[in-house]
Write a protein that holds these residues in place. Structure first.
Motif, PDB file in Angstrom:
ATOM      1  N   SER A  65       0.816  -1.206   0.000  1.00 33.21           N
ATOM      2  CA  SER A  65       0.000   0.000   0.000  1.00 33.21           C
ATOM      3  C   SER A  65       0.859   1.270   0.000  1.00 33.21           C
ATOM      4  CB  SER A  65      -0.940  -0.012   1.215  1.00 33.21           C
ATOM      5  OG  SER A  65      -1.897   1.010   1.096  1.00 33.21           O
ATOM      6  N   VAL A  66       1.913   1.286   0.805  1.00 29.40           N
ATOM      7  CA  VAL A  66       2.806   2.446   0.837  1.00 29.40           C
ATOM      8  C   VAL A  66       3.465   2.632  -0.528  1.00 29.40           C
ATOM      9  CG1 VAL A  66       4.960   3.364   1.799  1.00 29.40           C
ATOM     10  CG2 VAL A  66       3.218   2.413   3.315  1.00 29.40           C
ATOM     11  N   LYS A  67       3.922   1.549  -1.131  1.00 30.12           N
ATOM     12  CA  LYS A  67       4.601   1.657  -2.419  1.00 30.12           C
ATOM     13  C   LYS A  67       3.631   2.012  -3.548  1.00 30.12           C
ATOM     14  CE  LYS A  67       8.383  -1.303  -0.976  1.00 30.12           C
ATOM     15  NZ  LYS A  67       9.235  -2.455  -1.271  1.00 30.12           N
ATOM     16  N   GLU A  68       2.400   1.551  -3.459  1.00 28.87           N
ATOM     17  CA  GLU A  68       1.384   1.952  -4.441  1.00 28.87           C
ATOM     18  C   GLU A  68       1.107   3.450  -4.339  1.00 28.87           C
ATOM     19  OE1 GLU A  68      -0.956   0.684  -6.902  1.00 28.87           O
ATOM     20  OE2 GLU A  68       0.667  -0.755  -7.086  1.00 28.87           O
ATOM     21  N   ALA A  69       0.963   3.949  -3.124  1.00 28.23           N
ATOM     22  CA  ALA A  69       0.736   5.387  -2.931  1.00 28.23           C
ATOM     23  C   ALA A  69       1.951   6.178  -3.413  1.00 28.23           C
ATOM     24  CB  ALA A  69       0.445   5.684  -1.463  1.00 28.23           C
ATOM     25  N   LEU A  70       3.130   5.669  -3.128  1.00 26.42           N
ATOM     26  CA  LEU A  70       4.358   6.306  -3.604  1.00 26.42           C
ATOM     27  C   LEU A  70       4.373   6.362  -5.131  1.00 26.42           C
ATOM     28  CD1 LEU A  70       7.337   7.285  -3.264  1.00 26.42           C
ATOM     29  CD2 LEU A  70       7.951   4.880  -3.450  1.00 26.42           C
ATOM     30  N   PHE A  71       4.071   5.244  -5.773  1.00 26.82           N
ATOM     31  CA  PHE A  71       4.034   5.175  -7.231  1.00 26.82           C
ATOM     32  C   PHE A  71       3.085   6.242  -7.789  1.00 26.82           C
ATOM     33  CE2 PHE A  71       2.044   3.576 -11.120  1.00 26.82           C
ATOM     34  CZ  PHE A  71       3.154   3.336 -11.916  1.00 26.82           C
ATOM     35  N   LYS A  72       1.928   6.382  -7.172  1.00 26.40           N
ATOM     36  CA  LYS A  72       0.937   7.350  -7.639  1.00 26.40           C
ATOM     37  C   LYS A  72       1.391   8.795  -7.448  1.00 26.40           C
ATOM     38  CE  LYS A  72      -2.745   4.054  -6.813  1.00 26.40           C
ATOM     39  NZ  LYS A  72      -3.797   3.634  -5.883  1.00 26.40           N
ATOM     40  N   SER A  73       2.365   9.022  -6.576  1.00 24.79           N
ATOM     41  CA  SER A  73       2.878  10.378  -6.361  1.00 24.79           C
ATOM     42  C   SER A  73       3.962  10.756  -7.373  1.00 24.79           C
ATOM     43  CB  SER A  73       3.439  10.522  -4.935  1.00 24.79           C
ATOM     44  OG  SER A  73       4.720   9.942  -4.835  1.00 24.79           O
ATOM     45  N   LEU A  74       4.448   9.796  -8.142  1.00 24.62           N
ATOM     46  CA  LEU A  74       5.541  10.041  -9.083  1.00 24.62           C
ATOM     47  C   LEU A  74       5.041  10.554 -10.429  1.00 24.62           C
ATOM     48  CD1 LEU A  74       7.665   6.818  -8.469  1.00 24.62           C
ATOM     49  CD2 LEU A  74       8.016   9.089  -7.465  1.00 24.62           C
ATOM     50  N   ASP A  75       5.913  11.274 -11.137  1.00 24.05           N
ATOM     51  CA  ASP A  75       5.631  11.700 -12.504  1.00 24.05           C
ATOM     52  C   ASP A  75       5.625  10.478 -13.410  1.00 24.05           C
ATOM     53  OD1 ASP A  75       5.852  14.322 -11.527  1.00 24.05           O
ATOM     54  OD2 ASP A  75       7.979  14.418 -12.046  1.00 24.05           O
ATOM     55  N   ASN A  76       4.979  10.611 -14.576  1.00 25.92           N
ATOM     56  CA  ASN A  76       4.908   9.486 -15.524  1.00 25.92           C
ATOM     57  C   ASN A  76       6.286   8.957 -15.891  1.00 25.92           C
ATOM     58  OD1 ASN A  76       2.144   9.478 -15.588  1.00 25.92           O
ATOM     59  ND2 ASN A  76       2.000  10.773 -17.404  1.00 25.92           N
ATOM     60  N   SER A  77       7.250   9.835 -16.087  1.00 21.65           N
ATOM     61  CA  SER A  77       8.587   9.382 -16.476  1.00 21.65           C
ATOM     62  C   SER A  77       9.239   8.544 -15.371  1.00 21.65           C
ATOM     63  CB  SER A  77       9.482  10.568 -16.831  1.00 21.65           C
ATOM     64  OG  SER A  77       9.638  11.418 -15.721  1.00 21.65           O
ATOM     65  N   ARG A  78       9.003   8.906 -14.122  1.00 21.72           N
ATOM     66  CA  ARG A  78       9.569   8.128 -13.002  1.00 21.72           C
ATOM     67  C   ARG A  78       8.789   6.830 -12.798  1.00 21.72           C
ATOM     68  NH1 ARG A  78      13.346  11.189  -9.074  1.00 21.72           N
ATOM     69  NH2 ARG A  78      13.824  12.940 -10.399  1.00 21.72           N
ATOM     70  N   THR A  89      10.654   0.586   2.883  1.00 19.82           N
ATOM     71  CA  THR A  89       9.734   1.272   3.787  1.00 19.82           C
ATOM     72  C   THR A  89      10.017   0.977   5.253  1.00 19.82           C
ATOM     73  OG1 THR A  89       8.079  -0.495   3.737  1.00 19.82           O
ATOM     74  CG2 THR A  89       7.904   1.203   2.043  1.00 19.82           C
ATOM     75  N   VAL A  90      11.128   0.330   5.541  1.00 21.44           N
ATOM     76  CA  VAL A  90      11.489   0.012   6.926  1.00 21.44           C
ATOM     77  C   VAL A  90      12.942   0.387   7.159  1.00 21.44           C
ATOM     78  CG1 VAL A  90       9.850  -1.901   7.084  1.00 21.44           C
ATOM     79  CG2 VAL A  90      12.210  -2.365   6.460  1.00 21.44           C
ATOM     80  N   SER A  91      13.309   0.460   8.430  1.00 24.96           N
ATOM     81  CA  SER A  91      14.712   0.712   8.744  1.00 24.96           C
ATOM     82  C   SER A  91      15.389  -0.610   9.083  1.00 24.96           C
ATOM     83  CB  SER A  91      14.827   1.682   9.917  1.00 24.96           C
ATOM     84  OG  SER A  91      14.267   1.110  11.069  1.00 24.96           O
ATOM     85  N   GLU A  92      16.696  -0.644   8.973  1.00 27.28           N
ATOM     86  CA  GLU A  92      17.439  -1.886   9.188  1.00 27.28           C
ATOM     87  C   GLU A  92      17.420  -2.352  10.638  1.00 27.28           C
ATOM     88  OE1 GLU A  92      21.218  -2.290   7.289  1.00 27.28           O
ATOM     89  OE2 GLU A  92      20.634  -0.865   5.735  1.00 27.28           O
ATOM     90  N   ASN A  93      17.162  -1.458  11.574  1.00 27.42           N
ATOM     91  CA  ASN A  93      17.189  -1.829  12.992  1.00 27.42           C
ATOM     92  C   ASN A  93      15.786  -2.021  13.560  1.00 27.42           C
ATOM     93  OD1 ASN A  93      16.402   0.794  12.899  1.00 27.42           O
ATOM     94  ND2 ASN A  93      17.845   1.535  14.435  1.00 27.42           N
ATOM     95  N   PRO A 101       6.174   4.222   8.726  1.00 26.36           N
ATOM     96  CA  PRO A 101       7.038   3.976   7.581  1.00 26.36           C
ATOM     97  C   PRO A 101       7.762   5.234   7.103  1.00 26.36           C
ATOM     98  CG  PRO A 101       4.727   3.829   6.963  1.00 26.36           C
ATOM     99  CD  PRO A 101       4.771   4.037   8.433  1.00 26.36           C
ATOM    100  N   SER A 102       8.975   5.034   6.683  1.00 27.45           N
ATOM    101  CA  SER A 102       9.714   6.057   5.959  1.00 27.45           C
ATOM    102  C   SER A 102      10.138   5.393   4.659  1.00 27.45           C
ATOM    103  CB  SER A 102      10.916   6.536   6.756  1.00 27.45           C
ATOM    104  OG  SER A 102      11.789   5.463   6.985  1.00 27.45           O
ATOM    105  N   ILE A 103      10.440   6.195   3.660  1.00 25.47           N
ATOM    106  CA  ILE A 103      10.739   5.631   2.348  1.00 25.47           C
ATOM    107  C   ILE A 103      12.124   6.071   1.912  1.00 25.47           C
ATOM    108  CG2 ILE A 103      10.039   5.538  -0.064  1.00 25.47           C
ATOM    109  CD1 ILE A 103       7.218   6.216   0.832  1.00 25.47           C
ATOM    110  N   THR A 104      12.894   5.118   1.415  1.00 17.58           N
ATOM    111  CA  THR A 104      14.200   5.461   0.870  1.00 17.58           C
ATOM    112  C   THR A 104      14.375   4.803  -0.498  1.00 17.58           C
ATOM    113  OG1 THR A 104      15.226   3.574   1.981  1.00 17.58           O
ATOM    114  CG2 THR A 104      15.305   5.683   3.129  1.00 17.58           C
ATOM    115  N   SER A 105      15.100   5.506  -1.356  1.00 18.18           N
ATOM    116  CA  SER A 105      15.461   4.979  -2.662  1.00 18.18           C
ATOM    117  C   SER A 105      16.775   5.603  -3.085  1.00 18.18           C
ATOM    118  CB  SER A 105      14.393   5.314  -3.704  1.00 18.18           C
ATOM    119  OG  SER A 105      14.871   5.005  -4.997  1.00 18.18           O
ATOM    120  N   PRO A 106      17.615   4.831  -3.747  1.00 14.45           N
ATOM    121  CA  PRO A 106      18.892   5.389  -4.197  1.00 14.45           C
ATOM    122  C   PRO A 106      18.744   6.357  -5.373  1.00 14.45           C
ATOM    123  CG  PRO A 106      18.648   3.139  -4.962  1.00 14.45           C
ATOM    124  CD  PRO A 106      17.484   3.427  -4.056  1.00 14.45           C
ATOM    125  N   HIS A 107      17.561   6.446  -5.958  1.00 14.77           N
ATOM    126  CA  HIS A 107      17.381   7.214  -7.189  1.00 14.77           C
ATOM    127  C   HIS A 107      16.809   8.616  -7.008  1.00 14.77           C
ATOM    128  CE1 HIS A 107      18.372   3.495  -9.114  1.00 14.77           C
ATOM    129  NE2 HIS A 107      17.340   2.904  -8.583  1.00 14.77           N
TER     130      HIS A 107
END
Length: 133
Positions: A65-78, A89-93, A101-107
């Motif tokens: 659900s978090v990633k779907e909402a994230l996807f919907k927030s992106l521009d078409n090119s992204r 959506t999680v931390s390593e610890n 949830p927090s979101i991280t991506s290298p891009h």
């Protein structure tokens, strides 16, 4: 910081339960959508197959659900280059219960994503606010 976009998702938990009830999906689906850190956390959760809303199902639904909402927030090119398992959506610890949830991506280091997640019965709702600056 300025708001770039908002993405919203609502998920009916039995949809994930039904998907995971098929043996082949119970192995492939988590690998397809979970970041390696999320998958490691997922594997540590108890798996009670008789419980339709077990912790693994809830965790998968939360990530989806978090990633779907994230996807919907992106521009078409992204969106064209979006891969679920690249986003975490999680931390390593994390302990047994996921925190907010927090979101991280290298891009997308130049942008920040704020997440609001709500559970009510058999539904999960995620809202992602995409911020610039």
């Amino acid at each position: 910081m300025s708001v770039r976009n908002v993405g919203i998702d609502i998920l009916f938990l039995p949809r994930i339960t039904n998907l995971m009830s098929k043996e082949i999906n119970s192995r492939k689906f988590p690998l397809r959508i979970l970041h390696p850190v999320e998958y490691e956390f997922y594997e540590r959760l108890p798996d009670h197959r008789w419980d339709s809303l077990n912790k693994r199902i809830r965790f998968l639904a939360r990530c989806w659900s978090v990633k779907e909402a994230l996807f919907k927030s992106l521009d078409n090119s992204r969106q064209q280059h979006f891969e679920f398992k690249e986003w975490c959506t999680v931390s390593e610890n994390m302990t047994e219960k996921p925190a907010a949830p927090s979101i991280t991506s290298p891009h997308m280091e130049d942008e920040t994503f704020k997440v609001s997640l709500s559970h009510d019965g058999e539904y999960i709702t995620a809202i992602v606010l995409r911020l610039q600056g």
